[in-house]
Write an enzyme that holds these catalytic residues in place. Structure first.
Site, PDB file in Angstrom:
ATOM      1  N   ALA A  81      -3.714   7.731  -4.844  1.00 11.62           N
ATOM      2  CA  ALA A  81      -2.320   7.302  -5.252  1.00 11.62           C
ATOM      3  C   ALA A  81      -2.277   5.861  -5.736  1.00 11.62           C
ATOM      4  O   ALA A  81      -2.414   4.873  -4.600  1.00 11.62           O
ATOM      5  CB  ALA A  81      -1.468   7.280  -3.710  1.00 11.62           C
ATOM      6  N   GLY A  99       0.747  -1.301  -0.227  1.00  8.95           N
ATOM      7  CA  GLY A  99       0.016   0.148   0.125  1.00  8.95           C
ATOM      8  C   GLY A  99       1.020   1.202   0.076  1.00  8.95           C
ATOM      9  O   GLY A  99       2.157   1.298  -0.221  1.00  8.95           O
ATOM     10  N   ASN A 100       0.206   2.270   0.328  1.00 10.01           N
ATOM     11  CA  ASN A 100       0.930   3.521   0.506  1.00 10.01           C
ATOM     12  C   ASN A 100       0.447   4.544   1.481  1.00 10.01           C
ATOM     13  O   ASN A 100      -0.787   4.229   1.988  1.00 10.01           O
ATOM     14  CB  ASN A 100       1.155   4.280  -0.920  1.00 10.01           C
ATOM     15  CG  ASN A 100      -0.169   4.596  -1.578  1.00 10.01           C
ATOM     16  OD1 ASN A 100      -0.547   5.455  -0.932  1.00 10.01           O
ATOM     17  ND2 ASN A 100      -0.336   4.130  -2.816  1.00 10.01           N
ATOM     18  N   ARG A 101       1.182   5.724   1.739  1.00  6.37           N
ATOM     19  CA  ARG A 101       0.513   6.557   2.886  1.00  6.37           C
ATOM     20  C   ARG A 101      -0.482   7.349   2.524  1.00  6.37           C
ATOM     21  O   ARG A 101      -0.827   8.358   3.353  1.00  6.37           O
ATOM     22  CB  ARG A 101       1.883   7.210   3.412  1.00  6.37           C
ATOM     23  CG  ARG A 101       2.824   6.262   3.979  1.00  6.37           C
ATOM     24  CD  ARG A 101       3.820   7.179   4.847  1.00  6.37           C
ATOM     25  NE  ARG A 101       4.977   6.498   5.054  1.00  6.37           N
ATOM     26  CZ  ARG A 101       5.189   5.565   6.162  1.00  6.37           C
ATOM     27  NH1 ARG A 101       4.209   5.522   6.860  1.00  6.37           N
ATOM     28  NH2 ARG A 101       6.385   5.013   6.316  1.00  6.37           N
TER      29      ARG A 101
END
Ligand code: CTP
Length: 408
Positions: A283, A215-217
């Protein structure tokens, strides 16, 4: 003096635990100096006392078509004509079904059928009832009648379960009401009314196995703020968001929650056709495990572990290929070096109308923060710079830019 000053609000309350919130709603309406009359269904009486509501609203609470003695009746036509706006909060699945089908078996349903004023419906129910095809069909029916629906929130429900179905908070209802009534009474035309907008937000998660993911932030803050800013300007907004703790119920935003890039791709492609404006603020993960495991992956006694990754589909690239001349497509670029060159390349390669650049080198810009600093680059490679601002104000800048582009 606010827009609600002196407005005649007819508040319908139906049988739901959320009826306690109606007391707070009345208090806020009275603080705004609105005139409030309350109608309640018989079942609503089991959840909140008419005396409480009469005291707060400073008006008699009506429930039956006739008085107890049956010697006089509450004129539903007059009540419907009296109101500047009819709000049903909480609106149960049962009352929604009756409204959708023209049933009029109590005072509230009868007033609804004869009211000529705008109607705002604030549903509250358990998640399963909310998601049931018949409730969704009834809500779609009510929308087609021109009724406004304030979306439900997600959280703890009366059943003890957690999920979708919570009634919007009283302050959100007041905000919605003010935003809705403002153009009607102040005769200001919202700049994006009649336009359909599609916004993506948040990260996407790519499954490694049943418990792990890449995943990402991204928090979803920027995308959600854009969806809200578009809705505030009158656009009909569809928000497709990856996993985020945030939600939006202030405006009439249709929200679809997805997890993976593949799911976001399918949802976005489905919605794109009808969108006048599309903003890809999500994102999106660029890579996904080639062979996600159906079982939890075990350690291998100290041996190293390789995870083969393949590229995901570039969603906005697919949109750029399909884009019609009447559609506006906006992308985001988060860059850490050669920012302007990289963003301009993305703008051209993906056939975007403009791109919103965030630089990781800028103080106050990026994921998880409440602020952002952006530059907008258009197809003529013209650059528009903006200061560090709260994300809600950045969203407004982006929406104002879109409005200008649409006018030109
Ligand atoms: N995007 C997309 N689908 C992907 C990846 C990105 O639609 N699979 C969109 C993003 O929502 C954003 C834009 O493309 O609007 C640019 O995303 P970014 O990650 O900055 O660009 P990439 O093309 O993925 O390039 P790179 O990560 O290599 O810089």
């Amino acid at each position: 003096m606010g827009i609600l000053f002196g407005k005649k609000i007819l508040l319908g309350i139906t049988g739901s635990i959320a009826a306690y919130k109606s007391a707070f709603l009345i208090r806020l309406l009275i603080q705004e100096e609105a005139v409030v009359k309350v109608l309640m269904t018989r079942d609503a009486n089991s959840f909140i006392s008419p005396l409480t509501l009469a005291t707060l609203s400073k008006n008699k609470v009506l429930s039956e078509l006739t008085d107890n003695a049956g010697t006089s009746w509450n004129n539903h036509v007059e009540l419907g004509l009296w109101a500047d706006v009819l709000i049903i909060a909480p609106a149960s699945a049962n009352t929604i079904a009756k409204f959708a089908n023209g049933l009029c078996d109590n005072l509230l349903t009868t007033v609804y059928l004869s009211a000529r004023c705008p109607v705002i419906i604030v549903p509250a129910m358990d998640e399963d009832m909310w998601k049931h095809a018949s409730t969704q069909k009834n809500l779609a029916q009510l929308k087609s009648y021109g009724n406004q629906i304030i979306p439900v929130g997600t959280g703890e429900l009366a059943s003890g379960l957690t999920g979708e179905g919570r009634m919007a908070e009283p302050q959100q209802i007041i905000n919605f009401l003010s935003d809705y009534l403002e153009p009607i009474y102040l005769k200001t035309k919202k700049k994006l009314s009649g336009k359909k907008a599609l916004v993506t937000a948040g990260p996407t998660y790519e499954a490694i196995d049943p418990v792990r993911f890449i995943g990402n932030r991204s928090s979803g803050k920027m995308g959600i703020a854009i969806a809200e800013a578009l809705a505030k300007e009158g656009a009909e907004v569809e928000l497709i968001t990856g996993p985020t703790a945030l939600s939006t119920s202030k405006y009439n935003i249709q929200t679809t929650r997805i997890t993976s890039t593949a799911e976001m791709h399918d949802a976005v492609i489905r919605a794109f056709e009808n969108a006048d404006i599309t903003i890809m603020a999500a994102a999106v993960a660029d890579f996904t495990p080639e062979y996600p495991s159906v079982k939890k992956i075990k350690k291998q006694n100290g041996t190293s572990f390789n995870l083969p990754l393949v590229e995901t589909t570039d969603i906005i690239n697919a949109l750029g290929k399909r884009k019609r001349p009447d559609q506006l497509l906006v992308g985001f670029a988060l860059e850490s070096n050669n920012e302007i060159t990289n963003a301009t390349e993305k703008l051209k390669n993906k056939n975007l109308d403009f791109i919103v650049l965030n630089s990781l080198n800028d103080y106050g810009a990026g994921f998880e923060l409440d602020t952002n600093k952006i530059m907008i680059i258009d197809r003529d490679e013209k650059q528009y710079t903006f200061e560090v601002k709260p994300k809600s104000e950045v969203a407004k800048d982006i929406v104002d830019f879109i409005v200008q582009k649409l006018i030109i």
